[in-house]
Write a protein that holds these residues in place. Structure first.
Motif, PDB file in Angstrom:
ATOM      1  N   GLY A 107       0.787  -1.099  -0.207  1.00  0.00           N
ATOM      2  CA  GLY A 107       0.041   0.044  -0.053  1.00  0.00           C
ATOM      3  C   GLY A 107       0.812   1.188  -0.003  1.00  0.00           C
ATOM      4  N   SER A 108       2.054   1.073   0.080  1.00  0.00           N
ATOM      5  CA  SER A 108       3.123   2.305   0.272  1.00  0.00           C
ATOM      6  C   SER A 108       4.117   2.260  -0.693  1.00  0.00           C
ATOM      7  CB  SER A 108       3.634   2.315   1.602  1.00  0.00           C
ATOM      8  OG  SER A 108       4.456   3.650   1.690  1.00  0.00           O
ATOM      9  N   PRO A 109       4.072   2.826  -1.833  1.00  0.00           N
ATOM     10  CA  PRO A 109       5.330   2.819  -2.993  1.00  0.00           C
ATOM     11  C   PRO A 109       6.635   2.633  -2.411  1.00  0.00           C
ATOM     12  CG  PRO A 109       3.559   4.834  -3.220  1.00  0.00           C
ATOM     13  CD  PRO A 109       3.353   4.268  -1.909  1.00  0.00           C
ATOM     14  N   LEU A 110       7.260   1.933  -3.142  1.00  0.00           N
ATOM     15  CA  LEU A 110       8.627   1.411  -2.835  1.00  0.00           C
ATOM     16  C   LEU A 110       9.701   2.398  -3.788  1.00  0.00           C
ATOM     17  CD1 LEU A 110      10.014  -0.524  -0.852  1.00  0.00           C
ATOM     18  CD2 LEU A 110      10.368  -2.223  -2.856  1.00  0.00           C
ATOM     19  N   ILE A 111      10.429   3.225  -3.100  1.00  0.00           N
ATOM     20  CA  ILE A 111      10.952   4.310  -3.745  1.00  0.00           C
ATOM     21  C   ILE A 111      12.425   3.885  -4.397  1.00  0.00           C
ATOM     22  CG2 ILE A 111      11.616   6.561  -3.755  1.00  0.00           C
ATOM     23  CD1 ILE A 111       9.562   7.168  -2.042  1.00  0.00           C
ATOM     24  N   THR A 112      13.239   3.568  -3.409  1.00  0.00           N
ATOM     25  CA  THR A 112      14.659   3.247  -3.642  1.00  0.00           C
ATOM     26  C   THR A 112      14.989   1.812  -3.155  1.00  0.00           C
ATOM     27  OG1 THR A 112      16.807   3.852  -3.361  1.00  0.00           O
ATOM     28  CG2 THR A 112      15.230   4.356  -1.508  1.00  0.00           C
ATOM     29  N   VAL A 113      16.056   1.265  -4.086  1.00  0.00           N
ATOM     30  CA  VAL A 113      16.397  -0.164  -3.750  1.00  0.00           C
ATOM     31  C   VAL A 113      17.884  -0.262  -3.784  1.00  0.00           C
ATOM     32  CG1 VAL A 113      14.271  -1.443  -4.421  1.00  0.00           C
ATOM     33  CG2 VAL A 113      16.047  -0.796  -6.077  1.00  0.00           C
ATOM     34  N   LEU A 114      18.229  -1.218  -3.002  1.00  0.00           N
ATOM     35  CA  LEU A 114      19.948  -1.446  -2.935  1.00  0.00           C
ATOM     36  C   LEU A 114      20.417  -2.630  -2.799  1.00  0.00           C
ATOM     37  CD1 LEU A 114      22.796  -0.140  -3.340  1.00  0.00           C
ATOM     38  CD2 LEU A 114      22.659   0.306  -0.706  1.00  0.00           C
ATOM     39  N   TRP A 115      21.165  -3.390  -3.428  1.00  0.00           N
ATOM     40  CA  TRP A 115      21.803  -4.636  -3.068  1.00  0.00           C
ATOM     41  C   TRP A 115      23.288  -4.523  -2.806  1.00  0.00           C
ATOM     42  CZ3 TRP A 115      19.931  -9.563  -5.773  1.00  0.00           C
ATOM     43  CH2 TRP A 115      20.500 -10.785  -5.191  1.00  0.00           C
ATOM     44  N   HIS A 116      23.578  -4.680  -1.704  1.00  0.00           N
ATOM     45  CA  HIS A 116      24.905  -4.538  -1.023  1.00  0.00           C
ATOM     46  C   HIS A 116      25.791  -5.841  -1.111  1.00  0.00           C
ATOM     47  CE1 HIS A 116      28.423  -3.503   1.455  1.00  0.00           C
ATOM     48  NE2 HIS A 116      28.139  -2.321   1.077  1.00  0.00           N
ATOM     49  N   GLU A 117      27.072  -5.723  -1.973  1.00  0.00           N
ATOM     50  CA  GLU A 117      27.864  -6.633  -2.254  1.00  0.00           C
ATOM     51  C   GLU A 117      28.302  -7.377  -1.124  1.00  0.00           C
ATOM     52  OE1 GLU A 117      31.535  -7.822  -5.153  1.00  0.00           O
ATOM     53  OE2 GLU A 117      30.923  -5.660  -4.990  1.00  0.00           O
ATOM     54  N   GLN A 118      28.990  -6.589  -0.180  1.00  0.00           N
ATOM     55  CA  GLN A 118      29.822  -7.103   0.958  1.00  0.00           C
ATOM     56  C   GLN A 118      28.727  -7.776   1.953  1.00  0.00           C
ATOM     57  OE1 GLN A 118      33.103  -7.478   0.879  1.00  0.00           O
ATOM     58  NE2 GLN A 118      33.083  -6.491  -1.211  1.00  0.00           N
ATOM     59  N   LEU A 119      27.565  -6.975   2.136  1.00  0.00           N
ATOM     60  CA  LEU A 119      26.475  -7.713   2.948  1.00  0.00           C
ATOM     61  C   LEU A 119      25.648  -8.983   2.468  1.00  0.00           C
ATOM     62  CD1 LEU A 119      25.393  -4.275   4.869  1.00  0.00           C
ATOM     63  CD2 LEU A 119      27.108  -5.905   5.614  1.00  0.00           C
ATOM     64  N   ASN A 120      25.575  -8.701   1.334  1.00  0.00           N
ATOM     65  CA  ASN A 120      24.607  -9.732   0.566  1.00  0.00           C
ATOM     66  C   ASN A 120      23.166  -9.258   1.287  1.00  0.00           C
ATOM     67  OD1 ASN A 120      23.663 -11.396  -1.387  1.00  0.00           O
ATOM     68  ND2 ASN A 120      24.146 -13.199  -0.054  1.00  0.00           N
ATOM     69  N   GLN A 121      22.976  -8.336   1.244  1.00  0.00           N
ATOM     70  CA  GLN A 121      21.399  -7.707   1.622  1.00  0.00           C
ATOM     71  C   GLN A 121      20.786  -6.857   0.930  1.00  0.00           C
ATOM     72  OE1 GLN A 121      22.049  -6.702   5.931  1.00  0.00           O
ATOM     73  NE2 GLN A 121      23.597  -8.314   6.268  1.00  0.00           N
ATOM     74  N   ILE A 122      19.587  -6.695   0.675  1.00  0.00           N
ATOM     75  CA  ILE A 122      18.826  -5.833   0.196  1.00  0.00           C
ATOM     76  C   ILE A 122      18.447  -4.740   0.845  1.00  0.00           C
ATOM     77  CG2 ILE A 122      17.104  -5.777  -1.726  1.00  0.00           C
ATOM     78  CD1 ILE A 122      17.537  -8.434  -2.384  1.00  0.00           C
ATOM     79  N   LEU A 123      18.397  -3.537   0.753  1.00  0.00           N
ATOM     80  CA  LEU A 123      17.917  -2.376   1.309  1.00  0.00           C
ATOM     81  C   LEU A 123      16.792  -1.649   0.360  1.00  0.00           C
ATOM     82  CD1 LEU A 123      21.136  -2.635   2.261  1.00  0.00           C
ATOM     83  CD2 LEU A 123      20.696  -0.914   3.753  1.00  0.00           C
TER      84      LEU A 123
END
Length: 557
Positions: free
Chosen positions: A383-399
């Motif tokens: 219900g709330s738009p997702l604006i920015t995304v990031l996949w960090h290489e060292q952490l292997n986590q998606i923000l």
């Protein structure tokens, strides 16, 4: 109760939670596993399609086995939509920007499951222009990949800034002369900056894109003028040769690909320059890459430098090949949010084997880089738009950053390292009296009593991102009045032993007027000259002067 009966003690939950349940070394792994279980996401993620050459019977139907999306850590430190995110190369520090005109610094090493907060909140324009600081949202923040201690910040102004990792200003680039028509002769941008990027091979260079139809390359050691300027001349009728540059990316030639500088424009163009120069004219240009007049905020380049993906305001995602920069390789329909949030982005994964982007419905889409079809769709903030995304290489986590002011860190305990995994593996910190929001600064805006304040750090800010001294910088600081400040133990002794000591608490003007009559009758301070005061003598005025008034200069005829 008789003497033979045992006393009945009621259960006290507060006491039970405070006392230890056992003695000796506790099982940290068991406690961490329970916290991971609490942060596990609901099983509502689905794989949209499976390619023909993929075996669906090998247990890989579960997308959580292939992508770090099984667990999540939610960070709520902003008040308005989050427009940009970035994490330094080592994965220890997170920086986020928002339309609340602040950017916040988070340190994973100092957070625990119950103390997820920012250790510093900064309004870049509060001290410079407090009257208009509410109209400068954060457009872009990015750590320098070659010098993680530097952060490139772009707000809705004409001047980009360089900060250090602790939030202190290092450089502020100059503003151009808006009265010069030739943009080649201005030393900086003359209108709002929309995006920026670091040079992947030179730590001292960065590029900014502005609404003055220019891209400008800066040397962080020379802030008085840009190093290079690229003026893009639009061919759209009625535009007078100018358009707004909406996004810019600088590709990395680490994997043997070309060094490219790619930018998108409001007239629908997609322009490519050689990253090594010369910058006199573009190396490639596509005039109708997206619909004219729509904001193309999503732009990224793959690690090899050959694939370019764009997300336009015309509800399309397009894949381009830099070697055949004429027509898109693949086009898919995807509803856009750039009309509301111009910083909506699209990013390649660290290995360029996937493409990440958000949606209007708050879902995270992980796309196939060849077909642009979603491999995985998972809800983040429904219900709330997702604006920015990031996949960090060292952490292997998606923000992800959403319009509801939430930052979600997706991870998998078996695949990810540090970051959110480190936070959730710690035991919750005991509540300290300084953590009470009614007694100290809000945890989302300032620091707690058990935090370490580095020398030279910014002052603690009150809720709302303002300085504790108020909005008006001219207003002097008024210390808080405490019960101890009203009456000191030696106050009576001072009043009795020092004459006129009470006058220090009085208004000087009222005190002078109160003693005016007394000073006339009994001059204490002027008693030595009371008998030798000179007599005031005024000049005598004749009758003629009194009637005609003082002599005046005769008017010239």
């Amino acid at each position: 109760m008789s003497d033979n009966e045992d006393p009945v003690i009621e259960n006290d939950e507060a006491l039970d939670s405070f006392l230890p349940q056992g003695f000796g070394k506790q099982d940290t792994a068991t406690n961490a596993a329970s916290r991971f279980a609490q942060s596990k996401r609901a099983p509502n993620t689905k794989r949209e399609q499976i390619s023909d050459n993929e075996d669906s019977d090998d247990g890989s139907d579960n997308p959580e086995d292939d992508y770090p999306i099984s667990h999540e850590l939610v960070i709520r430190t902003h008040d308005r939509p989050i427009t940009t995110l970035d994490v330094d190369y080592s994965g220890s520090r997170l920086i986020s920007g928002s339309t609340d005109c602040t950017f916040k610094l988070h340190d994973f090493a100092n957070m625990a499951p119950n103390t997820v907060r920012a250790f510093k909140s900064i309004d870049p324009h509060e001290k410079k222009d407090s009257a208009t600081s509410d109209v400068h949202p954060i457009h872009h923040v990015e750590f320098n990949p070659l010098a993680p201690s530097l952060v490139l910040l772009v707000t809705a102004t004409t001047q980009a800034r360089i900060y250090d990792r602790d939030g202190e200003v290092v450089t502020e680039f100059v503003k151009g002369d808006m009265y010069l028509r030739d943009m080649n002769n201005t030393k900086g941008h003359v209108s709002e900056i929309t995006s920026a990027a670091w040079n992947p091979i030179d730590r001292n260079l960065c590029v900014t894109s502005g609404t003055d139809s220019t891209l400008r390359i800066w040397d962080i050691n020379v802030k008085r003028s840009q190093k290079e300027v690229m003026v893009y001349k639009s061919r759209v009728a009625g535009s007078a040769g100018r358009t707004r540059m909406t996004a810019v990316r600088w590709s990395s030639p680490v994997q043997g690909g070309p060094n490219l500088l790619v930018s998108a424009a409001l007239d629908g163009s997609l322009v490519m320059w050689s990253g090594n120069g010369p910058f006199n004219r573009p190396a490639g240009e596509i005039r109708d890459a997206h619909k004219e007049g729509t904001w193309t905020g999503g732009l990224d380049i793959s690690k090899d430098g050959f694939s370019i993906v764009t997300r336009g305001g015309d509800d399309t995602i397009k894949l381009w090949d830099s070697r055949k920069f004429k027509q898109p390789v693949t086009v898919v329909q995807h509803p856009s949010t750039s009309s509301q949030y111009q910083s909506t982005n699209i990013r390649f994964s660290p290995t360029s084997t996937s493409i990440l982007t958000g949606s209007q419905t708050g879902h995270l889409h992980i796309l196939n880089p060849f077909t642009l079809q979603p491999d995985v769709v998972t809800p983040i903030t429904p219900g709330s738009p997702l604006i920015t995304v990031l996949w960090h290489e060292q952490l292997n986590q998606i923000l992800t950053g959403s319009a509801n002011a939430e930052t979600h860190v997706l991870y998998n305990p078996g695949m990810s390292t540090k970051g959110a995994v480190l936070v959730m593996s710690r035991a919750p910190k005991k509540r300290h009296i300084d953590d009470d929001s009614t007694l100290t600064v809000d945890m989302a805006e300032g620091v707690a009593g058990d935090e370490v304040i580095t020398p030279g750090g910014a002052p603690i800010r009150a809720p709302g991102g303002r300085s504790a001294r108020g909005k008006d910088p001219r207003k002097p600081y008024i210390p808080a009045t405490t019960p101890f400040a009203k009456s000191q133990p030696a106050e009576e002794h001072i009043k009795s032993s020092i004459p006129l000591s009470s006058m220090r608490d009085e208004d000087p003007r009222e005190a002078l007027l109160r003693y005016a009559e007394k000073a006339e009758k009994d001059p204490v301070y002027t008693g030595a000259w009371s008998k030798t005061q000179p007599k005031t003598i005024y000049a005598e005025i004749s009758d003629g002067e009194e009637k005609e008034g003082p002599n005046r200069k005769k008017a010239r005829r």
